[in-house]
Design an enzyme around this catalytic site. Structure first.
Site, short mmCIF file in Angstrom:
data_model
loop_
_atom_site.label_atom_id
_atom_site.label_comp_id
_atom_site.label_asym_id
_atom_site.label_seq_id
_atom_site.Cartn_x
_atom_site.Cartn_y
_atom_site.Cartn_z
N CYS A 268 53.80 29.27 30.84
CA CYS A 268 55.11 29.41 31.47
C CYS A 268 55.01 29.03 32.94
O CYS A 268 54.23 29.61 33.68
CB CYS A 268 55.57 30.85 31.32
SG CYS A 268 57.27 31.05 31.82
N GLY B 8 33.81 33.23 36.33
CA GLY B 8 33.85 31.80 36.05
C GLY B 8 34.57 31.00 37.13
O GLY B 8 34.13 29.91 37.52
N THR B 9 35.66 31.53 37.63
CA THR B 9 36.44 30.80 38.63
C THR B 9 35.61 30.58 39.89
O THR B 9 35.52 29.47 40.43
CB THR B 9 37.74 31.56 38.97
OG1 THR B 9 38.50 31.68 37.76
CG2 THR B 9 38.56 30.84 40.02
N HIS C 30 32.88 38.34 31.33
CA HIS C 30 33.84 38.93 30.39
C HIS C 30 34.09 38.08 29.16
O HIS C 30 34.77 38.51 28.23
CB HIS C 30 35.16 39.27 31.10
CG HIS C 30 36.03 38.12 31.47
ND1 HIS C 30 37.24 37.90 30.87
CD2 HIS C 30 35.88 37.15 32.38
CE1 HIS C 30 37.80 36.84 31.43
NE2 HIS C 30 37.00 36.36 32.33
C1 LIG Z 1 36.17 27.56 30.34
C2 LIG Z 1 36.53 28.60 31.36
N1 LIG Z 1 36.12 28.45 32.62
C3 LIG Z 1 36.40 29.33 33.58
C4 LIG Z 1 37.14 30.46 33.31
C5 LIG Z 1 37.46 31.41 34.41
O1 LIG Z 1 36.62 32.55 34.34
P1 LIG Z 1 37.04 33.91 35.07
O2 LIG Z 1 38.18 34.48 34.31
O3 LIG Z 1 35.80 34.76 34.97
O4 LIG Z 1 37.35 33.59 36.47
C6 LIG Z 1 37.58 30.67 32.00
C7 LIG Z 1 38.42 31.86 31.68
O5 LIG Z 1 39.48 31.76 31.10
C8 LIG Z 1 37.28 29.72 31.00
O6 LIG Z 1 37.70 29.86 29.74
#
Ligand SMILES: Cc1ncc(COP(=O)(O)O)c(C=O)c1O
Length: 376
Positions: free
Chosen positions: A323, A72-73, A202
């Site tokens: 934190c 996602g990132t 994931h």
């Molecule tokens: C809404 C959202 N976007 C992006 C991410 C980031 O995804 P990743 O952990 O695969 O980089 C997350 C993960 O926490 C998320 O909840």
């Protein structure tokens, strides 16, 4: 550890057995590089292309609109940075919400320091955006609108389809972060009016470290990484073949089980809320009506969410705080929604997933009630 009651599926999910079975051969005998022109390479290439079709099917997209990433990132970074690099930009404005994930917030902050104007729509009390404010923020200086589909902390669903309409009317690119929505609610790119859509394996029973970006045909996107020609040069680097195969298998499971999953999670979440509300006087709820079916964000009165969870060591869930530099701060999302400091600090997020049962709900209520009484 196996006795842990896991209600933290918005943080990550376990692999489905079918997903593990699908990926394992690509970590052992089928280890070829998809770019290699021999039998092992062709086998890996075929598996990647099969997964591309499976992910495309889940989204109602075309296979050549799917770009595999590390999660996602990376997908959000590629969407935000790639779409603002592409083309000649007379347009220098980006419109977003105040409840985005850091993987969108941070690349936007970087662009802002480089001179872009970033308009952050205020969060409503329900953790969404107001369409009126969106409409009045959009004009032909806007290059990109990025609004997440489902909020990871509260589960709130945002009006992406409506935002997509408004964005398109001025020729802006529309991106949504759908990482939390996939596998929980229907996600179809045509219905959502989006040009770019991020997903993370994931969050829907594939492994960590794999994801995808949907890129509508005709959308200009520059790569962020430079290298060879994998993923049509948009995301170079040797493919994570086993992860991609797993992503495809998880996409198949998500589409076949979606209706049943959604109903099941919704029933459990509603039971969880009713029982917590009956057991804990003064408990409040941040998850709005229009939300992911699996998510329940609640605030325990007069205590810290972290203390409640510390007294329930057999329960895995998240707090509404983070934190920084050794001190606890309330979540930026809850703060943007106007939740008071003490209430935000009392927040616990419970998120259901594959394998969650009615028995788990009873256990969670029991563990949380006992923990709350111990700290109150
Ligand atoms: C809404 C959202 N976007 C992006 C991410 C980031 O995804 P990743 O952990 O695969 O980089 C997350 C993960 O926490 C998320 O909840």
């Amino acid at each position: 550890m196996n006795d842990t009651l896991y209600l933290d599926h918005n943080a990550t999910t376990p692999l489905l057995p079918s997903v593990l079975d699908a990926m394992l051969p690509y970590l052992s005998e089928h280890f070829g590089n998809p770019s290699s022109d021999h039998a092992l390479g062709r086998r890996a290439h075929g598996a990647v292309e099969n997964a591309r079709e499976q992910v495309a099917d889940l989204l109602g997209a075309l296979p050549d609109e799917i770009v595999f990433t590390s999660g996602g990132t990376e997908s959000n970074n590629l969407a935000v940075r790639g779409s603002t690099r592409a083309g000649a930009h007379a347009r220098r404005t980006i419109v977003t919400s105040s409840v985005e994930h850091p993987a969108t917030v941070q690349p936007l902050a970087r662009l802002e320091s480089a001179g872009w104007k970033v308009t952050r729509l205020s969060a409503t009390a329900a953790g969404s955006i107001a369409l009126g404010e969106l409409a009045s923020s959009i004009d032909d200086t806007v290059a990109l609108v990025t609004i997440m589909l489902a909020q990871n902390e509260t589960g709130a669903l945002l009006p992406v389809a409506e935002a997509g309409d408004v964005a398109r009317a001025v020729g802006a690119v529309m991106h949504t972060d759908a990482a939390q929505a996939i596998g929980k609610i229907p996600v179809r790119v045509e219905d959502l009016n989006v040009d770019l859509l991020s997903l993370a394996g994931h969050k829907f029973n594939a492994p960590k470290g794999v994801g995808a970006l949907y890129v509508r045909r005709g959308t200009s996107l520059s790569p962020v990484l430079l290298g060879a020609s994998q993923e049509r040069g948009i995301r170079p680097g040797t493919e994570n073949v086993a992860g991609i195969v797993a992503l495809g298998a998880a996409a198949v499971a998500a589409s076949t089980e979606l209706v049943e999953r959604s109903r099941h999670y919704g029933d459990l979440r509603d039971a969880l809320w009713e029982q917590l509300w009956a057991a804990i006087p003064g408990i409040t709820r941040h998850t709005p009506e229009h939300a992911l079916p699996n998510t329940l964000s609640v605030s325990f009165p007069g205590v810290l969410g972290g203390d409640v969870l510390a007294h329930a060591p057999d329960l895995a869930a998240s707090t509404g705080s983070a934190c920084h530099s050794g001190a606890e701060h309330p979540s930026a999302v809850l703060t943007a929604m106007g939740v008071a400091h003490a209430e935000a600090m009392g927040t616990v997020r419970l998120s259901l997933g594959h394998g969650s049962t009615a028995q788990n709900v009873l256990q969670a209520v029991c563990l949380l009630t006992r923990a709350f009484r111990a700290v109150a």
